[in-house]
Design an enzyme around this catalytic site. Structure first.
Site, PDB file in Angstrom:
ATOM      1  N   GLY A 161      -5.726 -70.641  36.085  1.00 12.57           N
ATOM      2  CA  GLY A 161      -6.476 -69.413  35.783  1.00 12.57           C
ATOM      3  C   GLY A 161      -7.190 -69.514  34.455  1.00 12.57           C
ATOM      4  O   GLY A 161      -7.286 -70.596  33.872  1.00 12.57           O
ATOM      5  N   ASN A 162      -7.705 -68.414  33.973  1.00 15.32           N
ATOM      6  CA  ASN A 162      -8.346 -68.406  32.658  1.00 15.32           C
ATOM      7  C   ASN A 162      -8.084 -67.075  31.974  1.00 15.32           C
ATOM      8  O   ASN A 162      -7.413 -66.205  32.525  1.00 15.32           O
ATOM      9  CB  ASN A 162      -9.845 -68.704  32.781  1.00 15.32           C
ATOM     10  CG  ASN A 162     -10.557 -67.662  33.597  1.00 15.32           C
ATOM     11  OD1 ASN A 162     -10.672 -66.507  33.198  1.00 15.32           O
ATOM     12  ND2 ASN A 162     -11.018 -68.046  34.789  1.00 15.32           N
ATOM     13  N   ARG A 163      -8.611 -66.916  30.757  1.00 15.28           N
ATOM     14  CA  ARG A 163      -8.203 -65.798  29.910  1.00 15.28           C
ATOM     15  C   ARG A 163      -9.046 -64.536  30.088  1.00 15.28           C
ATOM     16  O   ARG A 163      -8.884 -63.576  29.333  1.00 15.28           O
ATOM     17  CB  ARG A 163      -8.271 -66.246  28.440  1.00 15.28           C
ATOM     18  CG  ARG A 163      -7.227 -67.291  28.114  1.00 15.28           C
ATOM     19  CD  ARG A 163      -7.679 -68.150  26.963  1.00 15.28           C
ATOM     20  NE  ARG A 163      -7.707 -67.396  25.737  1.00 15.28           N
ATOM     21  CZ  ARG A 163      -6.716 -67.334  24.870  1.00 15.28           C
ATOM     22  NH1 ARG A 163      -5.617 -68.018  25.084  1.00 15.28           N
ATOM     23  NH2 ARG A 163      -6.816 -66.626  23.773  1.00 15.28           N
ATOM     24  N   SER A 164      -9.906 -64.503  31.079  1.00 13.89           N
ATOM     25  CA  SER A 164     -10.762 -63.323  31.227  1.00 13.89           C
ATOM     26  C   SER A 164      -9.940 -62.084  31.612  1.00 13.89           C
ATOM     27  O   SER A 164      -9.084 -62.145  32.486  1.00 13.89           O
ATOM     28  CB  SER A 164     -11.814 -63.591  32.313  1.00 13.89           C
ATOM     29  OG  SER A 164     -12.485 -62.398  32.602  1.00 13.89           O
TER      30      SER A 164
END
Ligand code: CTP
Length: 413
Positions: free
Chosen positions: A213-216
């Protein structure tokens, strides 16, 4: 739907006996759908309890410049607001505001805003008739501040006369006139448009437990969706962050997890959209194989082979109708303009909204952002650090301007 759905109001309460009436004002505003941020002065705390406004407002009541998690609460409140009401407003608050003093959170918030301001004075008749108060009120009116009340009636200590706070229903009625659906301030400039917004970071499963995933956080995309809906657009929001997605103003929220799901849903809705904001942080790669069972430590370090996901913006460009505007986003840590411009060109975008996520207060997870909006011709507009809702307002203004040029240009029609 309430009259004030999606509206953000800072309700300032200062120290006077009429502070108890602000409780009713707060309740009526939230009942009408407004998001109310209560701010009390120390004086107000002598008359009514903070917990009352905690319970009736939309967020915790703020009293000091220093006790909020947010480092700069006055700008968070001031920049995010559509309206600041001070109810009741004492002679001192009126004087401080007129003279630009910012000794506490409320006065600092009044200075750190471009929102409309409404002042509801309440004081004894003698004070209201003082030359200094008259001058201060006249100066504020002159600057466009709306003054509601006072009226005549019973005052503190059994006196009677002019200076009594306007009744809560009259205060709220004035708010409806200013901000409500029937009010002159209703923007509605996007009425008739369909806007598709993506938000959040996609999650690409490795197996049933783990994902890449990512930090958005989805906050900027959600702010764009709310702002577009508030201004009258029909909005579809495809997001990974359904818990925090805006459920106001008839926004159609569609929850997804992966880049592939986002691709499918975006393509399904894009043909009806006039504008597409691809604010989501879509994974560029996903695991080629998804394990059917949890990968256990004993199996050793897993080897995960990645493959590219579909580039949704490129797919959108291939199928777009000529009038559609497509807006991409770029989160960069260096060479912002250069990297974002490359993306704009390679994906054939109308605009790219670029931010430097390594700067303090910018991008992932923050309530604030700072962006450059670059158009096809390379013209760039800088929007300095402010609340994500304010960013959304400015970005939509820029896109809207190019849309109106486009629809009025006979060569394009
Ligand atoms: N995007 C997309 N489809 C993807 C990946 C990204 O539509 N599979 C969109 C994002 O929503 C965003 C823009 O593309 O609007 C970002 O561009 P991209 O080149 O994908 O940015 P990064 O993934 O950050 O690329 P890089 O790592 O090369 O900087």
């Amino acid at each position: 739907m309430g009259q004030l759905d999606g509206r953000r109001i800072v309700l300032g309460i200062t120290g006077g006996i009429a502070a108890y009436k602000a409780i009713e004002v707060c309740r009526r505003l939230t009942d009408a759908g407004a998001y109310v941020s209560p701010v009390m002065t120390k004086g107000a705390l002598r008359f009514v309890g903070k917990s009352t406004f905690d319970a009736l407002g939309s967020e915790k009541t703020q009293v000091s410049l220093w006790d909020e998690e947010h480092a700069i609460p006055h700008t968070r409140l001031g920049q995010g607001a559509d309206l600041i009401i001070v109810c009741p407003a004492t002679a001192r608050l009126i004087s401080d505001y007129r003279n630009g003093r910012s000794g506490d959170l409320l006065t600092a918030t009044l200075l750190a805003t471009r929102a409309d301001v409404m002042i509801c004075p309440a004081m004894h008749t003698e004070m209201w008739e003082q030359a200094s108060v008259i001058e201060n009120i006249a100066a504020l009116r002159e600057r466009g501040v709306q003054i509601v009340g006072p009226s005549e009636g019973r005052l503190a200590g059994g006196d009677s006369g002019f200076g009594r706070l306007a009744e809560p229903e009259d205060v709220v009625e004035s708010v409806f006139k200013l901000l409500g659906k029937d009010g002159g301030h209703q923007p509605g400039d996007l009425a008739g448009l369909t806007v598709l917004v993506t938000a959040g970071g996609t999650r690409e499963p490795i197996g049933p437990v783990r994902y890449i995933g990512n930090r958005s956080s989805g906050k900027q995309g959600h702010a764009l969706a709310s702002e577009a809906a508030l201004r009258g657009a029909k909005v579809v929001c495809v997001t990974t962050e359904t818990e925090t997605a805006p459920d106001e103003l008839g926004i159609e929220v569609i929850g997804i997890e992966t880049a592939q799901e986002m691709h499918e849903l975006v393509m399904e809705h894009a043909s009806r959209a006039d504008w597409v904001f691809m604010a989501a942080a879509v994974a560029d790669f996903k695991p080629q194989k998804v394990a059917s069972q949890k990968i256990k430590k004993e199996e050793g370090v897993p080897e995960i082979t990645l493959e590219p996901t579909v580039d949704i913006l490129k797919a959108l460009d291939e199928t777009r109708k000529s009038s559609q505007l497509i807006i991409g986003f770029a989160a960069e840590t260096k060479n912002l303009f250069e990297n974002a411009s490359k993306k704009l060109e390679s994906k054939n975008l109308d605009f790219i909204v670029a931010n430097d996520v390594s700067a303090p207060g910018v991008g992932f997870g923050h309530d604030t952002n700072s962006v450059s909006v670059i158009d096809r011709n390379g013209a760039s507009t800088e929007i300095p650090l402010c609340d994500k809702r304010e960013i959304a307002r400015n970005v939509i203004d820029i896109v809207s301007e190019s849309w109106s040029i486009q629809v009025t240009d006979p060569k394009i029609q």
